[in-house]
Design a protein around this motif. Structure first.
Motif, PDB file in Angstrom:
ATOM      1  N   THR A 240       0.697  -1.167   0.050  1.00  0.00           N
ATOM      2  CA  THR A 240      -0.036  -0.024  -0.025  1.00  0.00           C
ATOM      3  C   THR A 240       0.765   1.376   0.042  1.00  0.00           C
ATOM      4  OG1 THR A 240      -0.093  -0.174   2.471  1.00  0.00           O
ATOM      5  CG2 THR A 240      -1.927  -1.014   1.244  1.00  0.00           C
ATOM      6  N   SER A 241       2.053   1.072   0.740  1.00  0.00           N
ATOM      7  CA  SER A 241       2.952   2.504   0.847  1.00  0.00           C
ATOM      8  C   SER A 241       3.392   2.542  -0.592  1.00  0.00           C
ATOM      9  CB  SER A 241       4.069   2.188   1.878  1.00  0.00           C
ATOM     10  OG  SER A 241       4.718   1.279   1.595  1.00  0.00           O
ATOM     11  N   LEU A 242       3.775   1.447  -1.277  1.00  0.00           N
ATOM     12  CA  LEU A 242       4.500   1.603  -2.620  1.00  0.00           C
ATOM     13  C   LEU A 242       3.298   2.365  -3.682  1.00  0.00           C
ATOM     14  CD1 LEU A 242       6.569  -1.458  -3.089  1.00  0.00           C
ATOM     15  CD2 LEU A 242       7.401   0.849  -2.959  1.00  0.00           C
ATOM     16  N   ILE A 243       2.246   1.758  -3.663  1.00  0.00           N
ATOM     17  CA  ILE A 243       1.139   2.233  -4.303  1.00  0.00           C
ATOM     18  C   ILE A 243       0.766   3.780  -4.088  1.00  0.00           C
ATOM     19  CG2 ILE A 243      -1.185   1.859  -5.033  1.00  0.00           C
ATOM     20  CD1 ILE A 243      -0.576  -1.049  -4.591  1.00  0.00           C
ATOM     21  N   PHE A 244       0.735   4.016  -2.986  1.00  0.00           N
ATOM     22  CA  PHE A 244       0.398   5.244  -2.656  1.00  0.00           C
ATOM     23  C   PHE A 244       1.523   6.291  -2.976  1.00  0.00           C
ATOM     24  CE2 PHE A 244       0.155   8.864   0.234  1.00  0.00           C
ATOM     25  CZ  PHE A 244      -1.240   9.170   0.706  1.00  0.00           C
ATOM     26  N   PHE A 245       2.765   6.036  -2.866  1.00  0.00           N
ATOM     27  CA  PHE A 245       4.010   6.665  -3.377  1.00  0.00           C
ATOM     28  C   PHE A 245       3.897   6.929  -4.795  1.00  0.00           C
ATOM     29  CE2 PHE A 245       8.145   7.565  -4.755  1.00  0.00           C
ATOM     30  CZ  PHE A 245       8.562   8.874  -4.001  1.00  0.00           C
ATOM     31  N   PHE A 246       3.342   5.993  -5.646  1.00  0.00           N
ATOM     32  CA  PHE A 246       3.268   5.813  -6.905  1.00  0.00           C
ATOM     33  C   PHE A 246       2.327   6.967  -7.392  1.00  0.00           C
ATOM     34  CE2 PHE A 246       1.044   4.523 -10.779  1.00  0.00           C
ATOM     35  CZ  PHE A 246       2.401   4.610 -11.892  1.00  0.00           C
ATOM     36  N   PHE A 247       1.167   7.065  -6.862  1.00  0.00           N
ATOM     37  CA  PHE A 247       0.203   7.913  -7.123  1.00  0.00           C
ATOM     38  C   PHE A 247       0.632   9.414  -6.721  1.00  0.00           C
ATOM     39  CE2 PHE A 247      -3.235   4.334  -6.890  1.00  0.00           C
ATOM     40  CZ  PHE A 247      -2.805   4.010  -8.252  1.00  0.00           C
ATOM     41  N   PRO A 288      -4.111  -6.551   9.143  1.00  0.00           N
ATOM     42  CA  PRO A 288      -3.987  -6.069   7.763  1.00  0.00           C
ATOM     43  C   PRO A 288      -5.239  -5.395   6.962  1.00  0.00           C
ATOM     44  CG  PRO A 288      -3.895  -8.463   7.782  1.00  0.00           C
ATOM     45  CD  PRO A 288      -3.944  -7.844   9.194  1.00  0.00           C
ATOM     46  N   LEU A 289      -6.426  -5.907   7.302  1.00  0.00           N
ATOM     47  CA  LEU A 289      -7.669  -5.219   6.999  1.00  0.00           C
ATOM     48  C   LEU A 289      -7.432  -3.586   7.027  1.00  0.00           C
ATOM     49  CD1 LEU A 289     -10.306  -6.325   5.370  1.00  0.00           C
ATOM     50  CD2 LEU A 289     -11.320  -6.583   7.471  1.00  0.00           C
ATOM     51  N   VAL A 290      -7.130  -3.437   8.267  1.00  0.00           N
ATOM     52  CA  VAL A 290      -7.182  -2.113   8.744  1.00  0.00           C
ATOM     53  C   VAL A 290      -6.198  -1.134   7.860  1.00  0.00           C
ATOM     54  CG1 VAL A 290      -6.236  -0.549  10.646  1.00  0.00           C
ATOM     55  CG2 VAL A 290      -7.691  -2.398  11.207  1.00  0.00           C
ATOM     56  N   ILE A 291      -5.019  -1.736   7.636  1.00  0.00           N
ATOM     57  CA  ILE A 291      -4.039  -1.304   6.555  1.00  0.00           C
ATOM     58  C   ILE A 291      -4.837  -0.953   5.210  1.00  0.00           C
ATOM     59  CG2 ILE A 291      -1.821  -1.347   5.532  1.00  0.00           C
ATOM     60  CD1 ILE A 291      -0.907  -2.946   7.976  1.00  0.00           C
ATOM     61  N   VAL A 725      -5.552   0.877  -4.796  1.00  0.00           N
ATOM     62  CA  VAL A 725      -5.019   0.461  -3.409  1.00  0.00           C
ATOM     63  C   VAL A 725      -5.513  -0.779  -2.890  1.00  0.00           C
ATOM     64  CG1 VAL A 725      -4.534   1.065  -0.891  1.00  0.00           C
ATOM     65  CG2 VAL A 725      -4.028   2.522  -3.036  1.00  0.00           C
ATOM     66  N   LEU A 726      -7.081  -0.729  -2.885  1.00  0.00           N
ATOM     67  CA  LEU A 726      -7.743  -2.103  -2.209  1.00  0.00           C
ATOM     68  C   LEU A 726      -7.414  -3.468  -2.968  1.00  0.00           C
ATOM     69  CD1 LEU A 726     -11.003  -0.007  -1.422  1.00  0.00           C
ATOM     70  CD2 LEU A 726      -9.616  -1.237   0.105  1.00  0.00           C
ATOM     71  N   PHE A 727      -7.207  -3.268  -4.557  1.00  0.00           N
ATOM     72  CA  PHE A 727      -6.937  -4.357  -5.100  1.00  0.00           C
ATOM     73  C   PHE A 727      -5.645  -4.955  -4.777  1.00  0.00           C
ATOM     74  CE2 PHE A 727      -5.222  -6.457  -8.853  1.00  0.00           C
ATOM     75  CZ  PHE A 727      -6.209  -7.329  -9.201  1.00  0.00           C
ATOM     76  N   PHE A 728      -4.848  -4.161  -4.724  1.00  0.00           N
ATOM     77  CA  PHE A 728      -3.485  -4.624  -4.392  1.00  0.00           C
ATOM     78  C   PHE A 728      -3.496  -4.822  -2.970  1.00  0.00           C
ATOM     79  CE2 PHE A 728      -2.232  -2.733  -8.598  1.00  0.00           C
ATOM     80  CZ  PHE A 728      -1.734  -3.827  -9.225  1.00  0.00           C
ATOM     81  N   GLY A 729      -4.007  -4.482  -2.109  1.00  0.00           N
ATOM     82  CA  GLY A 729      -3.911  -4.473  -0.647  1.00  0.00           C
ATOM     83  C   GLY A 729      -4.475  -5.877  -0.400  1.00  0.00           C
ATOM     84  N   PHE A 730      -5.698  -6.084  -0.868  1.00  0.00           N
ATOM     85  CA  PHE A 730      -6.349  -7.314  -0.757  1.00  0.00           C
ATOM     86  C   PHE A 730      -5.564  -8.585  -1.364  1.00  0.00           C
ATOM     87  CE2 PHE A 730      -9.888  -4.998   0.785  1.00  0.00           C
ATOM     88  CZ  PHE A 730     -10.395  -5.771   1.923  1.00  0.00           C
ATOM     89  N   SER A 731      -4.994  -8.406  -2.417  1.00  0.00           N
ATOM     90  CA  SER A 731      -4.118  -9.447  -3.068  1.00  0.00           C
ATOM     91  C   SER A 731      -3.088  -9.820  -2.209  1.00  0.00           C
ATOM     92  CB  SER A 731      -3.530  -8.694  -4.479  1.00  0.00           C
ATOM     93  OG  SER A 731      -4.727  -8.198  -5.212  1.00  0.00           O
TER      94      SER A 731
END
Length: 805
Positions: A240-247, A288-291, A725-731
């Motif tokens: 999630t941090s990597l995707i967040f930083f990418f955006f 992890p669901l919280v994240i 984020v949700l897609f990759f987070g749950f993945s």
């Protein structure tokens, strides 16, 4: 002014937060420290999850069984399949190894080859005596081969108990002290004593020892869960941090978001400790669901802050408007998500209740944390520079929004056709879904203990105990010859069932008594005739009083008999088929007016519990849909809009269900959970879109096309960011070694991806196509709750406050 009361509240709240930011931050730290101290109360579940309520008929029957015969879940079995076992050195080593466990207080009983007793017939007086199978302390090649010959060819009583005729496998039984079976003592003994001793023995003598039994399986499974929690949390934070930083391309924004969700994870663990809930397969996914759920909150809040900075460059005003403009909408979306989880608390399942309560509380707490942490930290930091705002005007983002607009404007027939095709295919797939009640199906297939389970299933036809309780309705009725013959016929039926092992009961002992009477000849291993019974009875009575051997399979009154068989890891449908096949034969064998036959045991309870849980989950999903529909009715005051808003959220659920059918993924507790989680999250996008659409309609004087595209442009980017984020987070859950957790991650990810496309393409298409009947001023009455404030309304509110000052 009345219509702005909601915004007035958020404006006031924003002022309170920003004026008292230091005190609020100290309070957050204090709560975090307090909940951190509650971690000491966290504990992993040491029992199988009983999915049935205590007053359920199946549970009541199981408790009756336990009262008569005690807990049947304290057995650990060890086995070796080694051709060199029957040599003096290795046989002695194996027996010494098993005998060494007798010194531990955690062990009640150990049964290995060296502990075996055989019956011997004695005269004057007529009696049976128990004598040791291994009579000499010195092992020779000749003696060892004699033991092997006698065991495999002359003692059918021990087949399935000590040896398997399929490949000459030998097993030993370790019975744990029943007082420690469901405590941490069991875990410590297995991890710190049993496993190291087994490893040491294997290395020293070059033999592969297979281990199984429900206490062992539960311990190793719990350890896997514990290990995976750490992996999930780290993986979820990293992804999630990597995707967040990418955006956002901002270390500052990424750091602030990670700070908020890490505190949220600490609160989640603290709440589990505070409520003293056990960590199970379900509650283990909450941190992890919280994240995964927290990061979208951060995206909406930070994105809005940066938009406001870009618009007017005033940091204080931007932070105020983040709370005022986005706070209400984010609260509403978090409330709907929490409501989806909270419905689990209304079920009769303790497992689901605890999961629902903790998840719902954490989601609301997470919203408060994100709102406070983000605004307070940003208030202390310098204003974002131009490079931090570059992502707001990225070309690929503009191209994505343009593609969505083009599709909604010019490809609505294609969108509708695709939706109908998907719906039809999904319905076909749904009809192929099966329900699984397998206790072992979700366990990690690559784990050593799971491979051992398969070994025992192959050699001994199962590892999970299935108990059959026979009530003869009269004292000493079990030992009547007609009853024993009925039990023998039932045993034959069980042996004919491939999924069940050879049964163990008092019948085995009576057969062995006859064999012993005829000087140990194995061909006489059978029930005595009426005439033989009179000859054998004096011997059997002396044996009964001497050994008390029947106590485990006949109660003290002689009215109840117990038949134990072990079942393979079969699903609910297979078990129902077995029960349906046996039912008419049982009724014929044991007439209801004279006997009562009950199937019970932990494996059966789990399977029955799975079916019960699935129906509870379907109920909770239906309830979540109704609650969220009512919630949206309160917000938008339009029944027609509720129907339209539910379509893009229910279609992805049907699509996922169809996908499960085509891929052969069964309905079970872990997969049925997908629908409630995904629905609660995906409806957030709908609320954001419709709230913005409602606002644009008023601003654009009810020009529908302009309002739809304005809402799509405004919310599309945030919806895409959060859904990604949700897609990759749950993945992340797909890296799990547990089949159920892996399926949960993959299916939720797929559902949320479908939901994003449905909300970005199907929902605006429906609004445009049905503009006359639905998307008009008459249908869209003034909402009971204004979710998003327009700039004009905010400006009016700000001017009014200045005049009052």
């Amino acid at each position: 002014m009345a219509k702005l009361l909601t915004f007035g509240f958020w404006n006031t709240l924003a002022g309170i937060i920003l004026r008292n930011r230091a005190a609020i931050f100290i309070i957050i730290i204090g709560i975090t420290v307090f909940l951190g101290f509650q971690w000491k109360n966290m504990r992993f579940s040491f029992t199988e999850a009983n999915l049935l309520p205590d007053d359920h008929e199946v549970n009541i029957k199981y408790q009756e069984f336990l009262e008569k015969f005690g807990d049947e879940g304290n057995l650990i079995v060890m086995a070796v399949n080694d051709s060199s076992l029957f040599t003096p050195t290795k046989l002695k080593a194996w027996n010494d190894f098993n005998n060494s466990f007798k010194q531990y207080s955690e062990i009640d009983l150990v049964i290995s080859i060296s502990d075996l007793k055989t019956l011997e017939k004695k005269d004057k007086p007529a009696r049976f005596e128990l004598v040791s199978f291994i009579k000499d302390s010195i092992y020779t090649d000749k003696k060892v081969l004699e033991y092997k010959e006698e065991l495999f060819n002359k003692l059918p009583f021990y087949e399935g108990l000590i040896y398997s005729n399929k490949s000459n496998t030998i097993q030993s039984a370790i019975y744990l002290n029943k007082d420690i079976v469901n405590t941490i003592v069991r875990k410590k003994f297995i991890e710190n004593t049993l496993n190291p001793r087994i490893k040491e023995f294997e290395e020293k003598f070059g033999m592969d020892v297979k281990v199984s039994g429900m206490p062992y399986i539960r311990t190793m499974n719990s350890q896997n869960i514990m290990d995976e929690i750490q992996i999930f949390i780290l993986a979820a934070l990293l992804v999630t941090s990597l995707i967040f930083f990418f955006f956002f391309r901002s270390f500052r924004a990424t750091f602030i978001s990670m700070t908020a969700v890490i505190i949220g994870v600490m609160w989640a663990f603290g709440l589990l400790g505070l409520l003293e809930y056990e960590i199970t397969v379900l509650t283990a996914i909450i941190p992890p669901l919280v994240i995964v759920i927290g990061i979208p909150n951060c995206i909406f809040l930070i994105n809005k802050y940066q938009q406001e900075i870009k618009k007017h460059g005033n940091k204080a005003k931007s932070l105020q408007r983040v709370i005022t403009k986005v706070g209400n909408a984010t609260l509403m979306t978090n409330v709907t998500t929490a409501a989806g989880f909270a419905t689990f608390a209304l079920t009769e399942s303790k497992l689901l209740k605890e999961f629902g309560i903790v998840a719902a509380i954490n989601i609301i707490a997470l919203f408060i944390l994100c709102l406070l942490v983000i605004t307070i930290i940003y208030s202390y930091m310098p204003q974002p520079k131009e490079r931090h705002l570059k992502h707001l005007g990225k070309r690929w983002v503009e191209r994505l929004v343009n593609w969505m607009e083009h599709a909604v404007k010019n490809r609505r027939i294609t969108i509708y056709t695709s939706s109908v095709i998907i719906l039809i295919a999904s319905i076909i797939g749904i009809y192929t879904i099966k329900v699984s009640g397998s206790l072992l199906e979700d366990m990690p297939k690559s784990a050593g203990f799971f491979q051992d389970i398969q070994f025992f299933e192959d050699e001994f036809d199962g590892i999970m105990p299935l108990e059959i309780l026979i009530n003869t309705k009269r004292k000493q009725g079990v030992l009547k010859l007609p009853t024993l013959r009925r039990m023998e016929q039932l045993g034959e039926l069980i042996e004919e069932t491939p999924e069940l092992s050879k049964p163990i009961s008092i019948v085995n002992l009576v057969k062995y008594a006859k064999q012993t009477y005829y000087n140990g000849n194995p061909k006489y291993y059978q029930l005595p005739t009426s005439q033989e019974r009179n000859f054998i009875l004096p011997y059997a009575k002396s044996f009964e009083s001497e050994a008390g051997a029947m106590n485990s399979y006949v109660d003290s009154t002689g009215q109840y008999a117990r038949i134990t068989t072990f079942m393979k890891d079969v699903g609910t449908e297979e078990m129902e088929r077995i029960e349906a096949n046996l039912a008419p034969k049982l009724e014929k064998l044991f007439p209801k007016d004279r006997y009562e036959v009950t199937f019970t045991g932990k494996a059966l309870i789990f399977q029955k519990g799975t079916t019960y849980l699935v129906w509870n989950l379907i109920f909770s999903l239906g309830l979540a849909i109704v609650l969220i529909a009512l919630f949206m009715a309160w917000m938008f005051r339009s029944f027609k809009m509720i129907i339209i808003s539910l379509i893009p959220n229910l279609l992805p659920l049907l699509m996922t269900a169809g996908l499960m059918g085509f891929l052969g993924v069964p309905i079970k507790p872990s997969t049925i959970l997908v629908f409630s989680i995904a629905f609660g999250i995906s409806v957030d996008d709908t609320i954001h879109f419709l709230a913005k659409y409602r606002q644009e309609l008023k601003s654009n004087h009810w020009r529908i096309r302009k309002s739809v595209f304005a809402a799509l442009k405004e919310t599309g980017v945030s919806m895409f960011y959060t859904s990604t984020v949700l897609f990759f987070g749950f993945s992340v859950f797909m890296i799990s070694s547990f089949g159920g957790t892996k399926a949960l991650g993959g299916l939720v990810s797929a559902t949320l991806l479908f939901a994003m496309l449905a909300n970005l393409l199907l929902l605006p298409s429906l609004l445009l196509s049905l503009e006359r009947s639905i998307a008009n001023k008459k249908t869209l009455k003034e909402p009971a709750l204004k979710i998003i404030a327009s700039d004009d309304e905010l400006l009016e509110e700000e001017e009014e406050k200045e005049q009052q000052q």
